[in-house]
Motif scaffolding. Structure first.
Motif, short mmCIF file in Angstrom:
data_model
loop_
_atom_site.label_atom_id
_atom_site.label_comp_id
_atom_site.label_asym_id
_atom_site.label_seq_id
_atom_site.Cartn_x
_atom_site.Cartn_y
_atom_site.Cartn_z
N ASN A 158 -0.88 -5.97 -15.10
CA ASN A 158 -0.96 -7.41 -15.35
C ASN A 158 -2.38 -7.94 -15.28
N PHE A 159 -3.21 -7.28 -14.49
CA PHE A 159 -4.62 -7.67 -14.46
C PHE A 159 -5.24 -7.48 -15.85
N TRP A 160 -5.05 -6.28 -16.40
CA TRP A 160 -5.67 -5.99 -17.71
C TRP A 160 -5.06 -6.88 -18.79
N ARG A 161 -3.75 -7.05 -18.72
CA ARG A 161 -3.08 -7.87 -19.74
C ARG A 161 -3.57 -9.33 -19.66
N ASP A 162 -3.56 -9.87 -18.46
CA ASP A 162 -3.94 -11.27 -18.31
C ASP A 162 -5.40 -11.51 -18.69
N LEU A 163 -6.21 -10.51 -18.35
CA LEU A 163 -7.62 -10.61 -18.72
C LEU A 163 -7.75 -10.52 -20.25
N GLY A 164 -7.00 -9.58 -20.82
CA GLY A 164 -7.02 -9.39 -22.28
C GLY A 164 -6.60 -10.65 -23.01
#
Lengths: 746, 186, 307
Positions: A502-508
């Motif tokens: 979710n970190f990578w997704r939300d950042l993306g």
């Protein structure tokens, strides 16, 4: 705890979770009520651990809500390392990080953003996907030390790398620098069962390890001399006619060249290099070659010997090949990527990274095997035969020491941001002082962590990550095996922790990648991976609850149907892929990164040979030093030294000693043991002291006992194929810690 | 009536300390209380001709337990199935049992003011589960079962593998049986 | 995680010293009354005997994890400690009753037959109290220094000699009622017992050193050359046994008194040493190294992260 908890009480759900403290991912049952885990135990029905859990597995409940855990997003407000934090919301953290990354991309290009990872304890494909969509080729892991170079070299030679062992039908097992007795509990269990039924076990290791103690034959070679041993084995097997003539004839190319090439590498030649007798070398080679089918189990030691690593992997792969121990019943199996489920590589969106960005990958000019040049060639070949490519995250990465140097020198270009996830580079990457300088110098540092590690302490933002019991897990050997084991989360993340996915997704999403992240939760993403398996499930959790794993029917000798994934479709003993990339097509001897033969002067000052990096219970890499229930077993660092050597140096058991290489010195306590050659010392890895002041300059005593202060990442000490650096076979000296020498600045 | 026993197969034990940690965590023991340490003997010999053995320990649940006799309060008892245990409310921590046990299997709990020990996880055993140290052992170096049941693994191993008993000469009749490689003497 | 807390400590040593001394005093009281004549011991000594046992028992209670439940100690007739506890209780009771015969204000002070009965009871209970620590320790099969019957004699002997010394000192403070030459006989008795004690200890260490098991031989080394040796040899053998042996043989009463005081010093030293000598179990293979690498208890990580 559990003694006082009634697990039969009403309302308890049993969740099929897994252990997340190493990537064996042993099956765990979690007893959950009202969103809280009450207790865990090993899952008796899980195929690998069968109810067993190692010491680390048992502390899941201590880890889950440990007082030192990071539970909220933190933003640095004081000086770097001062430990002054402001608790902020995820929204704010993600917005600010995205804004900063976007600014760096605008100013310096996407490649100025790098990411660092650790052992496979995260959704690595998600990080890769983010980086590909962001446009940076500079993601990396400790992959270089952890079997990935082996994977790529072996794939170059025979089109995939054995993940799966058909041990049940095997007659001989070689554990080459692997110690499952301290690092792979489900494996050693299996090995001991089979050994009782007659399986021969050869352990190659400078140390008399837990596993060596159970072996039929133990070869205590000079650390880092694996290449000489492998070449001599090839010599024995070829010149004593112990190879498999039919397999070699029909399925290998280049046997003549190889035979000619290794004629020079006799056991007598290897004797002074390996410190093994010619007889030992002959006997062991015969034991492996004559007890067919046999296995050489995966292991990471050769990935850590530096300069001669690539050639040693190549030679070892050829031993397997010429004995026909490839994909045959009882031998090492080439599973290939799964044709049935969506692999990690297919989730990575590698096609989204433009070629000109791929070309900028740091280190790819020097070390081609695990960077875009080698990876793209190998991916092309494997796609042709298997239809799919190996995972790029791991198999195709920037060269970590070169990235750290780029941060410091801005060469070949500036690297301004480093996102660190699931690793503490100061402890786990080579040459800690270089890493430390880079972490201090980098303009923007973000860490996703469980704890305030020395690295986290130097960061601008620290983000709390969900751990074991709080996340679903698919185990599929770095995304490169044809089987998978699936586990569900026992509970939603506690506090404000989030899954790294979710970190990578939300950042993306904040960086304009929205369309490319259709899966809101990890479970959604995992469901899309397993849906093609055709179990008819509606959700990922349903798959876990009803099926839990997928093992396809085993097909031996797939090469008879599809060939090997090499240009010739055969095993290339003379490797055209390596030749194409500018490397020796046949394994050619080079000495260890530092050694007494090539550099006698250095050996005069540093007369002992050092090996580091071997795992030891109850820790995992640099983890778990906070968990008292583990720490009490080994609360201080110990290095192994032979009593004869110790006596010469006036060192007694339990004395604090300095271990020093050209690069620096650390102190550990002396463990006097006959289990190590008088010329060799072994230091424990990973040590830091989280109980101390974690602020600068103490930073938890991060350099005091940390074996990576000693290791070398100089380009010359690295493997030219992969860039793997040198953790083992280095030259060192050892002396007692005294009040006087403790004060000396070093 | 069952007679519980444990086999410790030192040929399999690799000294990973899983049993020690599992026991500590699940029994919620303070750090200094260790019911089941695993010691290492060696490497003995001279490099490279060496030998090493790990010795998983625990309460031996003796047939003739000196600790039970030593207890002045009657807190230390032995169940009909052979499990030696402490009835906590009766214990005053006089430490007589600690001193009497030749195996160091009893430990004081300074917080509670009692002595505690391994009880073969009797609550688990009574509902058909294995003691924690047994279940957690990947290596299956700890084998638990009923000596009265001739079909049990412990019965078969005791009668086929020539196990030894620690400090057997003291006459305590331990029901923890050690299987060692033939060349090893304990 | 200091293992020292897991074994008996100095409180027990003080208990068995005081109780042993009291027991020894009772034995002497009984024997003198029955076989020599009345009034040979000081009333103070007669009173102190049960008092010492009582103080000893009270100190022992402090060593318990749950001192307020100390009465449970009477529950297991198979346990040496239970037997000891009962006999200590009897000894205290009988000791006070016997002493009361020497106090004229009590109307029963002239009841000779009753006094004789209590003299017998004092002698028997005193004997048990004086020697039961030896039985308790000697039964420890896993404690090589204690194991065996030798401890019984050593404890009995030390109890008697400290008992004699205590009577001498009591006699100084409050002379016995009838016979004045008791101080002349007692020092000789003490000297004889001390000689015997010296010989027995040499013999005991010798037997342990060449002992039945290697653990016994190792255990004896602590007394010969190890950490207990200087206190044992200088404190106990020299100052606590040999020197008082010489002093009690002198004709000066004050020198004899100093000798008697030294005997008491020797007695307490011996108890402490013996208790410490039993800290070591017969170590299981590899156990010592395992324990030596455990935290000692003062490590920082043990205190960190406490909620």
């Amino acid at each position: 705890m559990s003694k006082n908890i009634d697990l039969e009480q009403e309302g308890i759900q049993v969740k099929k979770s897994c252990c997340y403290f190493c990537h064996q991912n042993c099956g765990v049952l979690a007893y959950v009520k009202d969103g809280k885990v009450l207790d865990i135990e090993g899952d008796l029905d899980f195929p690998t651990n069968q109810g067993g859990l190692c010491s680390r597995g048992n502390i899941a409940m201590k880890h889950l809500d440990h007082p030192a855990r990071v539970n909220y997003p933190l933003k640095r407000v004081g000086k770097r390392g001062a430990g002054e934090w402001q608790q902020i919301s995820w929204e704010q953290a993600l917005n600010e990080i995205a804004e900063k990354l976007s600014k760096i991309r605008d100013e310096f290009g996407a490649e100025a953003v790098a990411t660092a990872g650790g052992t496979q304890r995260t959704d690595d494909w998600a990080r890769r996907r983010f980086m590909n969509l962001f446009g940076s080729p500079n993601g990396f892991h400790n992959a270089h030390l952890c079997w990935i170079p082996t994977f790529m070299v072996e794939t170059a030679i025979y089109g995939w790398c054995p993940f799966d062992l058909d041990l049940d039908n095997s007659r001989c097992l070689v554990l080459w620098g692997q110690n499952p007795g301290a690092s792979g509990m489900p494996e050693i269990h299996h090995i001991m069962d089979l050994k009782a039924k007659g399986l021969k076990v050869i352990v190659i290791d400078p140390r008399y390890t837990e596993t060596a103690a159970k072996a039929d034959m133990w070869l205590p070679l000079r650390p880092g001399s694996d290449l000489a041993l492998a070449l001599a084995w090839l010599h024995v097997i070829i010149y004593e006619g112990l190879f498999d003539p039919e397999f070699v004839d029909e399925w290998c190319v280049g046997f003549g060249e190889l035979a000619d090439h290794v004629e020079q590498y006799s056991p007598e030649w290897a004797e002074p290099l390996t410190w093994l007798s010619a007889d030992q070398i002959r006997e062991s080679a015969r034991m492996y070659a004559m007890n067919k089918p046999g296995n050489i189990q995966w292991g990471t030691s050769i990935d850590q010997i530096g300069k001669s690593a690539g050639a040693a992997m190549q030679a070892r792969a050829l031993i397997r090949a010429i004995t026909g121990n490839l994909d045959a019943p009882g031998s090492d199996l080439l599973t290939g990527p799964s044709p049935d489920f969506v692999t990690d590589e297919e989730m990575e969106a590698n096609d989204q990274l433009p070629d000109e960005q791929k070309a900028k990958q740091i280190g790819s000019d020097k070390f081609k095997m695990v960077t875009w040049p080698g990876y793209s060639r190998i991916a092309e070949l494997t796609k042709e035969v298997w239809g799919k490519a190996p995972t790029a995250e791991w198999m195709c990465e920037a060269h970590p020491p070169s990235v750290f140097r780029a941060i410091l020198t801005e060469k070949p270009y500036p690297v301004k941001a480093l996102l660190v996830s699931a690793t503490n580079p100061i402890n786990s990457y080579g040459e800690s002082k270089l890493t430390l300088e880079a972490l201090k110098a980098v303009e923007f540092l973000v860490t996703c962590e469980y704890w305030l590690t020395p690295t986290a302490m130097l960061s601008d933002y620290v983000l709390p990550v969900a751990g074991a019991l709080e996340r679903p897990t698919i185990t599929s050997s770095y995304g490169c095996a044809d089987f998978l084991l699936a586990s569900q989360r026992a509970i939603q993340p506690m506090y404000e922790r989030r899954n790294d996915y979710n970190f990578w997704r939300d950042l993306g999403i904040r960086l304009g990648q929205g369309e490319m992240w259709p899966w809101e939760t990890v479970e959604d993403a995992y469901y899309s991976k397993i849906a093609p398996l055709g179990y008819g499930v509606e959700s990922y959790d349903e798959f876990v609850e009803n099926y839990r794993y997928h093992f396809p029917e085993r097909e031996y000798q797939k090469y008879k149907r599809i060939g090997f994934a090499t240009p010739s479709k055969k095993v290339e003993l003379y490797s055209s892929v390596l030749e194409e990339l500018g490397y020796p097509p046949l394994p050619t001897y080079i000495g260890p990164s530092e050694n007494e033969v090539d550099d006698p002067d250095l050996a005069k000052e540093y007369p002992l040979v050092l090996t580091t990096g071997g795992g030891f219970m109850p820790f995992h890499h640099s983890e778990h030093f906070q968990i008292k229930e583990l720490r009490f077993i080994r609360h201080e660092p110990y290095m192994d030294i032979n009593p004869a050597t110790a006596a010469e140096l006036s060192i007694k058991d339990g004395d604090w000693v300095w271990i020093e290489t050209k690069r620096g010195r650390i102190k550990q306590k002396a463990n006097l043991t006959q289990g190590i050659d008088p010329r060799v010392v072994y230091t424990q890895r990973g040590w830091w002291y989280p109980e101390r002041d974690m602020r600068e300059p103490e930073l938890g005593g991060y350099l005091e006992s940390n074996a990576n202060v000693l290791t070398s990442v100089a380009d010359d000490d690295c493997d030219p194929l992969s860039g793997a650096w040198a953790n083992r076979g280095l030259l060192c000296k050892v002396y007692k810690v005294t009040d006087a020498n403790e004060k000396e600045a070093k | 009536m069952a007679r519980y026993a444990m086999i410790l197969d030192t040929r399999r034990c690799i000294g990973c300390h899983s049993c020690t940690v599992a026991c500590k965590v699940h029994n919620d023991l303070p750090l200094e209380m260790i019911y089941n340490p695993v010691t290492t003997i060696g490497p003995t010999g001279v490099f490279p001709n060496v030998h090493m053995m790990n010795l998983p320990l625990l309460c031996m649940h003796c047939g003739n337990p000196p600790c039970v006799d030593a207890c002045p309060t009657g807190a230390s008892q032995q169940s009909p199935e052979g499990i030696v245990f402490i009835e906590e409310k009766k214990c005053i921590s006089c430490k007589a049992c600690i001193m009497a046990c030749p195996y160091g299997a009893r430990v004081p709990n300074h917080e509670k003011g009692t002595v505690q020990k391994c009880d073969f996880c009797k609550e688990r055993v009574h509902v058909g589960k294995l003691p924690y140290c047994v279940q957690t052992c990947h290596q299956k170096a700890r084998i638990f079962g009923d000596m009265e049941d001739e079909t049990s693994e412990v019965y078969k191993l005791v009668n086929s593998s020539h196990p030894v008993r620690l400090l057997g000469e003291l006459g305590t009749e331990p029901y923890a049986f050690y299987i060692c490689e033939s060349e090893v003497k304990l | 995680m200091d293992q020292k807390h897991d074994v008996w400590g100095w409180l027990l040593a003080v208990d068995i010293f005081l109780a042993g001394m009291g027991g020894g005093m009772l034995v002497i009281i009984g024997i003198l009354d029955l076989f020599i004549g009345t009034g040979r011991t000081s009333l103070l000594g007669n009173l102190l005997a049960p008092v010492f046992i009582g103080i000893g028992a009270s100190i022992l209670i402090l060593e318990l994890g749950r001192p307020f439940q100390a009465l449970r100690v009477f529950m297991n007739p198979k346990a040496t400690l239970t037997i000891g506890a009962w006999f200590m209780s009897f000894a205290i009771t009988f000791g006070f009753v016997y002493a009361s015969f020497g106090i004229d204000m009590f109307f029963w002070s002239g009841w000779v037959f009753a006094r004789k009965i209590f003299a017998v009871l004092c002698m028997v209970c005193g004997l048990v109290v004086a020697s039961y620590p030896g039985v308790l320790l000697g039964r420890h099969k896993g404690r090589p220094f204690w194991n065996g019957p030798g401890m019984i004699i050593l404890f009995l002997l030390s109890s008697l000699v400290t008992g004699v010394a205590a009577h001498i000192l009591s006699g100084f403070v409050l002379p016995p009622s009838t016979l004045t030459d008791v101080l002349g006989t007692f020092p000789k008795l003490a000297a004889g017992l001390l000689t015997f004690q010296l010989l027995l200890w040499f013999g005991y260490i010798l037997v342990k050193r060449s002992g039945g098991t290697s653990a016994e031989a190792i255990a004896s080394q602590r007394w010969i050359k190890g950490d207990l040796s200087s206190i044992f040899q200088i404190g106990f053998l020299l100052l606590g046994t040999l020197l008082p042996l010489v002093l009690t043989l002198s004709s000066s009463q004050s020198t004899q008194a100093i000798g008697a005081a030294l005997v008491l010093l020797g007695g307490i030293i011996m108890r402490i040493l013996v208790i410490r000598g039993g800290e070591d179990r017969t170590w299981l293979p590899g156990e010592q190294k395992y324990r030596s690498r455990l935290p000692k208890g003062d490590e920082t990580f043990l205190r960190a992260w406490n909620k």
